[in-house]
Design a protein around this motif. Structure first.
Motif, mmCIF file in Angstrom:
data_model
loop_
_atom_site.group_PDB
_atom_site.id
_atom_site.type_symbol
_atom_site.label_atom_id
_atom_site.label_comp_id
_atom_site.label_asym_id
_atom_site.label_seq_id
_atom_site.Cartn_x
_atom_site.Cartn_y
_atom_site.Cartn_z
ATOM 1 N N GLU A 93 -7.892 -9.166 6.757
ATOM 2 C CA GLU A 93 -8.351 -8.294 5.679
ATOM 3 C C GLU A 93 -8.370 -6.843 6.140
ATOM 4 O O GLU A 93 -8.494 -6.565 7.323
ATOM 5 C CB GLU A 93 -9.780 -8.668 5.215
ATOM 6 N N ASN A 94 -8.233 -5.928 5.173
ATOM 7 C CA ASN A 94 -8.334 -4.501 5.469
ATOM 8 C C ASN A 94 -9.486 -3.921 4.639
ATOM 9 O O ASN A 94 -9.313 -3.628 3.462
ATOM 10 C CB ASN A 94 -7.009 -3.796 5.125
ATOM 11 N N PRO A 95 -10.668 -3.759 5.277
ATOM 12 C CA PRO A 95 -11.843 -3.337 4.502
ATOM 13 C C PRO A 95 -11.723 -1.912 3.947
ATOM 14 O O PRO A 95 -12.474 -1.526 3.063
ATOM 15 C CB PRO A 95 -12.986 -3.425 5.527
ATOM 16 N N LYS A 96 -10.723 -1.152 4.464
ATOM 17 C CA LYS A 96 -10.577 0.243 4.000
ATOM 18 C C LYS A 96 -9.924 0.342 2.623
ATOM 19 O O LYS A 96 -10.000 1.362 1.965
ATOM 20 C CB LYS A 96 -9.732 1.032 5.008
ATOM 21 N N LEU A 97 -9.218 -0.741 2.205
ATOM 22 C CA LEU A 97 -8.513 -0.700 0.917
ATOM 23 C C LEU A 97 -9.243 -1.522 -0.136
ATOM 24 O O LEU A 97 -9.722 -2.619 0.171
ATOM 25 C CB LEU A 97 -7.107 -1.277 1.064
ATOM 26 N N PRO A 98 -9.297 -1.032 -1.391
ATOM 27 C CA PRO A 98 -9.914 -1.835 -2.458
ATOM 28 C C PRO A 98 -9.200 -3.170 -2.629
ATOM 29 O O PRO A 98 -9.808 -4.170 -3.018
ATOM 30 C CB PRO A 98 -9.741 -0.980 -3.719
ATOM 31 N N THR A 99 -7.890 -3.201 -2.313
ATOM 32 C CA THR A 99 -7.125 -4.442 -2.450
ATOM 33 C C THR A 99 -6.959 -5.138 -1.104
ATOM 34 O O THR A 99 -6.085 -6.004 -0.945
ATOM 35 C CB THR A 99 -5.716 -4.134 -3.013
ATOM 36 N N GLY A 100 -7.788 -4.765 -0.127
ATOM 37 C CA GLY A 100 -7.612 -5.236 1.252
ATOM 38 C C GLY A 100 -7.955 -6.691 1.492
ATOM 39 O O GLY A 100 -7.697 -7.217 2.576
ATOM 40 N N GLN A 101 -8.524 -7.378 0.495
ATOM 41 C CA GLN A 101 -8.875 -8.788 0.664
ATOM 42 C C GLN A 101 -7.755 -9.713 0.189
ATOM 43 O O GLN A 101 -7.801 -10.916 0.422
ATOM 44 C CB GLN A 101 -10.142 -9.125 -0.164
ATOM 45 N N ILE A 102 -6.771 -9.125 -0.521
ATOM 46 C CA ILE A 102 -5.754 -9.991 -1.151
ATOM 47 C C ILE A 102 -4.340 -9.553 -0.779
ATOM 48 O O ILE A 102 -4.129 -8.471 -0.218
ATOM 49 C CB ILE A 102 -5.904 -9.983 -2.690
ATOM 50 N N GLU A 103 -3.374 -10.425 -1.101
ATOM 51 C CA GLU A 103 -1.963 -10.083 -0.922
ATOM 52 C C GLU A 103 -1.165 -10.858 -1.956
ATOM 53 O O GLU A 103 -1.693 -11.760 -2.605
ATOM 54 C CB GLU A 103 -1.504 -10.416 0.503
ATOM 55 N N ILE A 104 0.122 -10.486 -2.088
ATOM 56 C CA ILE A 104 0.936 -11.189 -3.087
ATOM 57 C C ILE A 104 2.067 -11.929 -2.398
ATOM 58 O O ILE A 104 2.836 -11.344 -1.630
ATOM 59 C CB ILE A 104 1.471 -10.199 -4.137
ATOM 60 N N GLU A 105 2.139 -13.216 -2.670
ATOM 61 C CA GLU A 105 3.225 -14.055 -2.151
ATOM 62 C C GLU A 105 4.348 -13.935 -3.176
ATOM 63 O O GLU A 105 4.274 -14.490 -4.273
ATOM 64 C CB GLU A 105 2.682 -15.491 -2.091
ATOM 65 N N VAL A 106 5.379 -13.152 -2.810
ATOM 66 C CA VAL A 106 6.369 -12.748 -3.815
ATOM 67 C C VAL A 106 7.351 -13.876 -4.132
ATOM 68 O O VAL A 106 7.873 -14.533 -3.227
ATOM 69 C CB VAL A 106 7.125 -11.486 -3.338
ATOM 70 N N ALA A 107 7.592 -14.070 -5.440
ATOM 71 C CA ALA A 107 8.557 -15.088 -5.871
ATOM 72 C C ALA A 107 9.829 -14.422 -6.409
ATOM 73 O O ALA A 107 10.916 -14.980 -6.335
ATOM 74 C CB ALA A 107 7.927 -15.971 -6.943
ATOM 75 N N ASN A 108 9.675 -13.222 -6.950
ATOM 76 C CA ASN A 108 10.808 -12.466 -7.509
ATOM 77 C C ASN A 108 10.725 -11.009 -7.089
ATOM 78 O O ASN A 108 9.647 -10.413 -7.149
ATOM 79 C CB ASN A 108 10.739 -12.477 -9.040
ATOM 80 N N LEU A 109 11.882 -10.469 -6.715
ATOM 81 C CA LEU A 109 11.917 -9.052 -6.312
ATOM 82 C C LEU A 109 13.133 -8.402 -6.937
ATOM 83 O O LEU A 109 14.245 -8.935 -6.826
ATOM 84 C CB LEU A 109 12.002 -8.946 -4.787
#
Ligand code: AMO
Length: 470
Positions: free
Chosen positions: A82-98
């Motif tokens: 986790e990155n406590p400095k970022l508001p989104t630091g607890q999550i990530e996206i497992e990408v299916a389409n790019l």
């Protein structure tokens, strides 16, 4: 599926989402590729694993500032990642389409978190590529919060029964102590409009017209030397009211600023602004000079604390100061400022002893506002014009319209203008007003993004009847 902003995905753990934005950074950790996607709201970590070969290859080809669109599942980050400095630091996206929407050249400077305030990048370069400079989160935030402050102001003024009225940009010189920017007229060769240094006379004419309570988020133009808190083109919250005393104007502005600070803190809980004086401190001009040696004292209790806001009113100004170079009286505020009634008998004999109804508002050592109760009688206004050295002909040519208006039932009135850019610079803890303006001018008055000023074609000059002599 509707596209979401990065910060909104926090509420979507376990669900599939669609995001779009810029490649902020790419990191390869062994087999895994991490891409930080950046949009207006912030950063989001995207994860690519080698299982899906085509997808992985595309992810590997991504470079900073490419524009991409992704779909994928929102996951909690593994423990320890986790990155406590970022508001989104607890999550990530497992990408299916790019999907790559556009590629980008390597920018002339890095747009990473490390250089978030941009101070290490040459300012000319920043202004030339302002659209890249504005991609920094801090700059986007400054513009978004500027919008929010202006909205708080508009809502407040509306509730207080003020009407927002636009005044012309092509107008006649209205002196606020700087040089005018002039615009040549094609239809009237040899004649010029002036860009307004402020809507001063027009707002007074609106009072004569009976509008009673006017405001405007007004653009002003002054051809003067630049500093950190000065731009040739800047914005005022301009206010004028009829049938008021000075204290009514001060109370209104105080109520507005307390509201702005309160709402900002409510909207953004990370902000902790504190007012040093509530009600705002009031100082006489003489007292300020004697005690602090300046008419713009910084009266924060702790000058290292960026969260402190020390608002101070400076009152009881002299009406004039003596201009020894030109051997004449100059107005301390402007020539439309009313003398205090008790001092009127001194106006002929000892003008320097006359006090005025000027009020300046100082915040942390910066002048963020100035105004006054105005003269609304022709005779007094004419007397002031004479004292500042205007002949009768000059008075008629420059201010005949205002003097005539005063003869048709001008109500007593007064107002103030607040420097919006300066206020925001202080509220957002910035050192320069350029940080709160989307496209500011450089130190030598140029718009480096658009490359203005620039030469014009000879045909245009001919139409205007203008010859360049050097
Ligand atoms: P004044 O000239 O004091 O008053 O201007 C009001 C406020 O505008 C801001 N300001 C500026 N901000 C950025 N760049 C500049 N070049 C600049 N010049 C001024 C300051 C200042 O306090 N018409 C009168 C107001 C009135 O009497 O109602 C006026 O313009 O914060």
């Amino acid at each position: 599926m509707k596209r979401l902003l990065a910060v909104k995905t926090i509420e979507k753990i376990g669900e599939s989402v669609k995001l779009a934005g810029w490649v902020h950074q790419r990191r390869n950790h062994g087999q895994i590729i991490f891409i930080d996607l950046r949009d207006k709201s912030g950063l989001m970590q995207l994860v690519f694993t080698p299982q899906n070969k085509a997808l992985y290859r595309t992810a590997d080809s991504l470079r900073p500032e490419w524009v991409i669109k992704v779909e994928g599942k929102v996951n909690q980050r593994p423990k320890g990642m986790e990155n406590p400095k970022l508001p989104t630091g607890q999550i990530e996206i497992e990408v299916a389409n790019l999907e790559v929407l556009n590629q980008a050249k390597t920018p002339p400077f890095e747009i990473t978190q490390a250089s978030a305030d941009g101070k290490e990048v040459n300012e000319e370069l920043r202004l030339k590529y302002r659209y890249l400079d504005l991609r920094r989160q801090k700059m986007i935030d400054n513009l978004v919060w500027r919008h929010k402050v202006v909205k708080i102001i508009r809502d407040f003024m509306d509730r207080e029964n003020f009407t927002e009225i636009e005044t012309p940009i092509l107008t006649k010189s209205t002196p606020e102590g700087a040089r005018d920017f002039l615009v040549p007229s094609r239809i009237h060769p040899g004649q010029f409009y002036a860009l307004p240094q402020a809507p001063q006379q027009l707002k007074q004419l609106l009072m004569v017209a009976g509008l009673e309570r006017y405001f405007q988020i007004a653009r002003c133009f002054r051809d003067e030397d630049l500093r950190g808190d000065r731009q040739p083109e800047f914005t005022q919250l301009d206010i004028e009211m009829s049938f008021v005393k000075q204290k009514n104007i001060l109370n209104l502005v105080e109520k507005l600023f307390i509201k702005i600070v309160k709402e900002l803190v409510e909207l953004d809980r990370s902000l902790s602004k504190k007012l040093t004086f509530k009600p705002f401190l009031k100082l006489d001009y003489q007292e300020a000079i004697k005690k602090y040696g300046t008419d713009k004292p910084d009266l924060r209790k702790n000058k290292k604390d960026p969260d402190e806001l020390a608002f101070v009113w400076i009152l009881n100004w002299p009406l004039f100061e003596w201009n020894s170079d030109e051997k004449r009286y100059d107005s301390c505020h402007h020539i439309f400022t009313a003398p205090q009634e008790k001092d009127l008998p001194l106006l002929d004999k000892e003008p320097l002893k006359v006090h005025s109804w000027q009020h300046d508002l100082v915040l942390n050592g910066h002048e963020i506002g100035g105004g006054s109760i105005r003269i609304h009688q022709r005779e007094i206004q004419e007397k002031i014009f004479k004292l500042v050295g205007l002949t009768e002909e000059e008075t008629e040519e420059k201010f005949g319209h205002l003097l005539r208006a005063f003869e048709y039932g001008a109500p007593p009135h007064g107002g103030i203008a607040l420097g919006l850019d300066r206020l925001l610079m202080i509220l957002f803890n910035e050192k320069s007003i350029r940080q709160v303006i989307a496209f500011p001018k450089s130190g030598d008055g140029r718009d480096l993004t658009m490359e203005a000023p620039s030469s014009v074609n000879p045909e245009q000059l001919k139409e205007l009847g203008i010859k360049i002599s050097s």
